[in-house]
Design an enzyme around this catalytic site. Sequence first.
Site, PDB file in Angstrom:
ATOM      1  N   THR A 171      72.962  48.455  98.870  1.00 50.57           N
ATOM      2  CA  THR A 171      73.589  49.301  97.851  1.00 50.57           C
ATOM      3  C   THR A 171      74.571  48.471  97.029  1.00 50.57           C
ATOM      4  O   THR A 171      75.335  47.674  97.571  1.00 50.57           O
ATOM      5  CB  THR A 171      74.326  50.491  98.482  1.00 50.57           C
ATOM      6  OG1 THR A 171      73.372  51.372  99.082  1.00 50.57           O
ATOM      7  CG2 THR A 171      75.109  51.279  97.437  1.00 50.57           C
ATOM      8  N   PHE A 173      77.815  48.454  94.661  1.00 47.26           N
ATOM      9  CA  PHE A 173      79.023  49.200  94.336  1.00 47.26           C
ATOM     10  C   PHE A 173      79.707  48.555  93.131  1.00 47.26           C
ATOM     11  O   PHE A 173      79.600  47.336  92.925  1.00 47.26           O
ATOM     12  CB  PHE A 173      80.011  49.182  95.508  1.00 47.26           C
ATOM     13  CG  PHE A 173      79.562  49.952  96.719  1.00 47.26           C
ATOM     14  CD1 PHE A 173      80.061  51.214  96.985  1.00 47.26           C
ATOM     15  CD2 PHE A 173      78.642  49.408  97.609  1.00 47.26           C
ATOM     16  CE1 PHE A 173      79.658  51.922  98.109  1.00 47.26           C
ATOM     17  CE2 PHE A 173      78.228  50.109  98.731  1.00 47.26           C
ATOM     18  CZ  PHE A 173      78.737  51.370  98.975  1.00 47.26           C
TER      19      PHE A 173
END
Length: 278
Positions: A171, A173
Site C-alpha cells: 500500500t 501512503f
Amino acid sequence: MTTAAYQGEPGSNSATAARALFPDGRELPCTSFEQALDAVTLGAADVAVIPVDNSAAGRVADVHHLLPESGLFIVAEYFLAIRFDLMGVPGATLDQVECVRSHVHALGQCRKILREGGWRTLVSDDTAGAAREVAELGDPRHAALAPPAAAELYGLDVLRPEVEDDPDNTTRFVVLSRDAAFAPHSGEPTMTSLFFCVRNIPSALYKALGGFASSGVNLTKIESYQMGAGLNPSRFYVEIEGHPDEERVALALHELRFFSSEVRILGVYPAHPHRAAS
C-alpha cells in the site's frame, strides 16, 4: 514532536505507516479520512498519513477528491508491505471459526483462505478494529484478518500467519501537511502531484497532456473526477516523475497551463526507494 493523524485504530496498517514515518511522534487515530484531514487543517495534528493505492485492491482513499478542497499538500510518500494474520481469542482453533471480520479491502486481499475455510464474513470499519471486536466478543467462533501488530495489542492468538493472497501486497501512503514544503531540486528522484481542469474546448485533454509526451515526462497516475451535478468540465489528478524546476517538466507544465483553466501543484516530494526497486 510530530502529531500524525490517520484513519483507523491502533494496530492498523495506517498506524504502522505513521509509526515508521514518525517513530518519535504522537499518533492521532481518526474514524474517517475526512476527520484525519480536518485534524491537520484545524491544527490538532501536524500531518495526516493517508493510504491512496494498494497493489491488489487499487485505490484506497479518494485523495484526488479530498485533497484539492482541503488546502493541504503532499510532502512525502511511503510504501508499506501489507501482511495479514488470521487471529482469534486465546485458545481458539481454526476448526472453531465460523465468521471472519475485517475491513472490506482486507477481505478482498485474503480471498484464498476465506474460500478454503468456507467462513461467512462481516465487514468492519478497520482491520485493527476487527481485531478489537473479536477480543471484546471473546467467542472462538469469531476471527479477524488484521495486521500482526493487532494480535499483540488486543491479546489475540494468531491462528494462521501471513494469509494475504499476494506476498508482494503493498500500500502506498502519502503524508499531508498544512505547509507546502516542496522538496528542493537536487537531482534526486522526485514526484510531483497536481490537479488541473481543462478548458471546455475540443481535444483540450489531448492537447493539455501533449507536453508531457513531447518533453519525455512520465505520468505515473491520472484520474478524473466530476465536481458538482452539472456539466462542469472534469478535473484531473496527476502524478509525474520529476521536479517542476527541471526544464523538461517546466515545459510540460507550461503547455498544460495553456490548455487548462486551473492548474494547482499539490506536492513536490522525494520518490520513495520502493519505486526504484519495482
